[in-house]
Scaffold this motif. Structure first.
Motif, short mmCIF file in Angstrom:
data_model
loop_
_atom_site.label_atom_id
_atom_site.label_comp_id
_atom_site.label_asym_id
_atom_site.label_seq_id
_atom_site.Cartn_x
_atom_site.Cartn_y
_atom_site.Cartn_z
N ARG A 123 0.86 -1.20 0.05
CA ARG A 123 0.03 0.16 -0.09
C ARG A 123 0.99 1.27 -0.15
N SER A 124 0.20 2.46 -0.30
CA SER A 124 0.76 3.73 -0.08
C SER A 124 2.30 3.92 -0.92
N LEU A 125 2.18 3.48 -2.33
CA LEU A 125 3.18 3.60 -3.05
C LEU A 125 2.62 5.13 -4.02
N GLY A 126 3.35 6.23 -3.75
CA GLY A 126 2.89 7.41 -4.35
C GLY A 126 1.45 7.84 -3.84
N LYS A 127 1.78 7.90 -2.34
CA LYS A 127 0.77 8.34 -1.38
C LYS A 127 -0.49 7.15 -1.59
N THR A 128 -1.17 7.29 -2.36
CA THR A 128 -2.39 6.32 -2.19
C THR A 128 -2.39 5.28 -3.24
N GLY A 129 -1.28 4.93 -4.02
CA GLY A 129 -1.34 3.96 -5.10
C GLY A 129 -1.30 2.52 -4.28
N VAL A 130 -1.64 1.43 -4.87
CA VAL A 130 -1.64 0.14 -4.22
C VAL A 130 -0.96 -0.74 -5.45
N VAL A 131 -0.08 -1.80 -4.99
CA VAL A 131 0.58 -2.83 -6.03
C VAL A 131 0.35 -4.24 -5.42
N GLY A 132 -0.12 -4.81 -6.37
CA GLY A 132 -0.45 -6.19 -6.17
C GLY A 132 0.67 -7.19 -6.84
N ILE A 133 1.34 -8.28 -6.11
CA ILE A 133 2.14 -9.03 -6.62
C ILE A 133 1.82 -10.59 -6.58
N LEU A 134 1.84 -10.87 -7.94
CA LEU A 134 1.26 -12.55 -7.98
C LEU A 134 2.43 -13.14 -8.81
N LYS A 135 3.07 -14.16 -8.22
CA LYS A 135 4.24 -14.94 -8.59
C LYS A 135 3.82 -16.45 -8.82
N ARG A 136 4.35 -17.12 -9.77
CA ARG A 136 4.07 -18.66 -10.19
C ARG A 136 5.33 -18.83 -10.83
N GLY A 137 5.64 -20.28 -10.59
CA GLY A 137 6.79 -20.92 -11.41
C GLY A 137 7.99 -20.39 -11.04
N THR A 138 8.87 -20.55 -12.10
CA THR A 138 10.33 -20.21 -11.69
C THR A 138 10.72 -19.33 -12.73
N GLY A 139 9.68 -18.80 -13.70
CA GLY A 139 10.16 -17.52 -14.72
C GLY A 139 10.66 -16.35 -14.19
N PHE A 162 0.13 -19.43 -15.13
CA PHE A 162 1.33 -18.79 -15.75
C PHE A 162 2.79 -18.93 -15.23
N ASP A 163 3.79 -18.36 -15.67
CA ASP A 163 5.03 -18.80 -15.20
C ASP A 163 5.68 -17.35 -15.19
N GLY A 164 5.97 -16.94 -13.98
CA GLY A 164 6.82 -15.44 -13.90
C GLY A 164 5.90 -14.56 -12.79
N THR A 165 6.17 -13.33 -12.73
CA THR A 165 5.55 -12.24 -11.94
C THR A 165 4.51 -11.36 -12.78
N ILE A 166 3.21 -11.12 -12.02
CA ILE A 166 2.34 -10.39 -12.44
C ILE A 166 2.44 -9.06 -11.49
N VAL A 167 2.62 -7.89 -11.97
CA VAL A 167 2.49 -6.71 -11.01
C VAL A 167 1.16 -5.68 -11.44
N PHE A 168 0.35 -5.97 -10.37
CA PHE A 168 -0.98 -5.22 -10.61
C PHE A 168 -0.44 -3.73 -10.13
N ILE A 169 -0.82 -2.68 -10.93
CA ILE A 169 -0.44 -1.39 -10.47
C ILE A 169 -1.73 -0.65 -10.55
N PHE A 170 -2.28 -0.32 -9.29
CA PHE A 170 -3.38 0.77 -9.05
C PHE A 170 -3.02 2.04 -8.66
N GLN A 171 -2.83 2.96 -9.73
CA GLN A 171 -2.10 4.29 -9.64
C GLN A 171 -3.26 5.44 -8.79
N PRO A 172 -2.94 6.40 -8.41
CA PRO A 172 -3.70 7.50 -7.76
C PRO A 172 -3.60 8.58 -8.83
N ALA A 173 -4.17 9.57 -8.86
CA ALA A 173 -4.15 10.99 -9.42
C ALA A 173 -3.65 10.69 -10.93
N GLU A 174 -4.27 10.35 -11.73
CA GLU A 174 -4.12 10.58 -13.28
C GLU A 174 -4.57 11.85 -13.64
#
Ligand SMILES: [Zn+2]
Ligand SMILES: [Zn+2]
Length: 400
Positions: free
Chosen positions: A51-67, A123-135
């Protein structure tokens, strides 16, 4: 159209999230309730949350496998200081605040994809979900990057979607290279010497100088830049004086400049300064030019755009994908992400407005209109696109 059955099955849930966010709009850097809703949902689905990246931004990390590949998927969460005119059940509950740009839908589409990928996604690797504030004017994308978004959560490429009224519902529009313009604002202050209006020779008229400058600035567009380079310069304000028989001491003008390249912007800014300074000097006035670069142009990288277009064709069919959509002079702070990483920003057709309450007049209800609403039919389409894009991107051969 090839929509994922599990995404379609979750349609009601995601639509209800979208409408909840719509009813509780929060403007730039005030997205506390929205960020909390996003973070709680991601956590509920077993996704690691920051939480709280760029004040009110949220990041979600989902990682599977070895990629080792990683992909960033971005949605924006903020609303606008507009009073909503719609009367449907999910209309804004806050006077003077409204999701009039569809960021409620962008957030919901990405949540729909996160839910699918967490529960069913292979999937194999990392997915970074970026929910940004203030567009909307707050450069939330830049704030998240400055707060370490890509340093803490590295990605090979980043992707974004904006709904687009006027494009047929559920079709995609994209183009390689510039899709949206840079947004810049200027103000030119002219200081003269006031005088009796009947005796102008006793003063130095800043009104006359301001008008000459306003006219001469247009010569940059027609005489100085290359004709095939697109740019617009609009003087939108001229202010001076308050009495008919007095020449005032000062005048100022202001406006906006939009370009698709930084080189053209550099040229325009430097010519503006020369014209303002030389013209003011010719009329013996002093001048001060301030020029602020707000958002850079949104420039899609060719390889990632061709890849994203393949995913779009898979999801909605080739006949519903344009890879030569007309760029817009509007601006978008996803531009900052595309300066940092290769990627692709795309438009998803929001349709012609028939699904909304009337009150916006004929034709598509454009963004930032008090009668606008995000089209819920897009939710499973956008979510499926995100899912397939992530799965296929992570399955690409390892970058060199
Ligand atoms: Zn907007
Ligand atoms: Zn927007």
């Amino acid at each position: 159209m090839k929509l994922l059955p599990e995404v379609l099955a979750a349609r009601e849930e995601i639509q209800s999230i979208r409408r909840t966010i719509h009813a509780h709009p929060e403007i730039r850097y005030e997205e506390v309730r929205t960020a909390d809703l996003v973070a709680r949902r991601l956590e509920q689905w077993g996704i690691e949350v920051h939480r709280s990246l760029g004040k009110t931004g949220v990041v979600g990390i989902l990682k599977r496998g070895t990629g080792t590949r990683a992909v960033g998927l971005r949605a924006d969460m903020d609303a606008l200081p507009i009073h909503e005119l719609n009367s449907f059940g999910h209309r804004s509950q806050i006077d003077g605040r409204m999701h009039a740009c569809g960021h409620d839908g962008h957030t919901a589409m990405l949540l729909g994809a996160a839910q699918y990928l967490a529960k069913h996604g292979e999937f194999d690797g990392t997915i970074v979900f970026i929910f940004q504030p203030a567009e909307e004017g707050g450069a939330g994308a830049r704030a998240m990057i400055e707060d370490g978004l890509f340093a803490k959560f590295p990605v090979d490429a980043v992707f974004g979607i904006h709904n687009w009224p006027g494009l047929p519902e559920g079709t995609f529009g994209v183009t390689e290279g510039p899709l949206m313009a840079s947004s810049n604002e200027f103000r030119i202050d002219i200081k003269g010497i006031g005088a009796h209006a009947a005796m102008p020779h006793n003063g130095r008229d800043p009104v006359f100088a301001a008008v000459q400058i306003a006219n001469a600035l247009q010569s940059i567009i027609t005489r100085s830049k290359k004709p095939i380079e697109t740019a617009v310069l609009s003087v939108t304000q001229i202010h001076a004086g308050d009495t008919v028989n007095v020449i005032p001491d000062v005048a100022w003008l202001a406006g906006t400049v939009r370009t698709f390249t930084t080189a053209t912007l550099d040229l325009i800014e430097s010519k503006m300064r020369k014209i303002a300074e030389a013209t003011a000097a010719a009329y013996e006035c002093a001048v001060d030019v301030s020029f602020n670069r707000n958002y850079p142009p949104t420039v899609n990288s060719p390889e990632e755009t061709r890849f994203a277009a393949e995913v779009m064709r898979e999801v909605v069919g080739p006949e519903n994908v344009s890879t030569a959509v007309e760029p817009t002079m509007g601006a978008e702070d996803f531009a900052f992400m595309l300066l940092a990483k290769p990627g692709c920003y795309a438009f998803l057709g929001n349709g012609d407005g028939e699904h909304r309450a009337t009150g916006h007049g004929a034709g598509p209800c454009m963004l930032h209109n008090p009668s606008y609403d995000f089209n819920d039919e897009l939710l499973p389409i956008g979510s499926t696109y995100w899912v397939r894009l992530a799965q296929r991107y992570l399955a690409l051969p390892q970058a060199k």
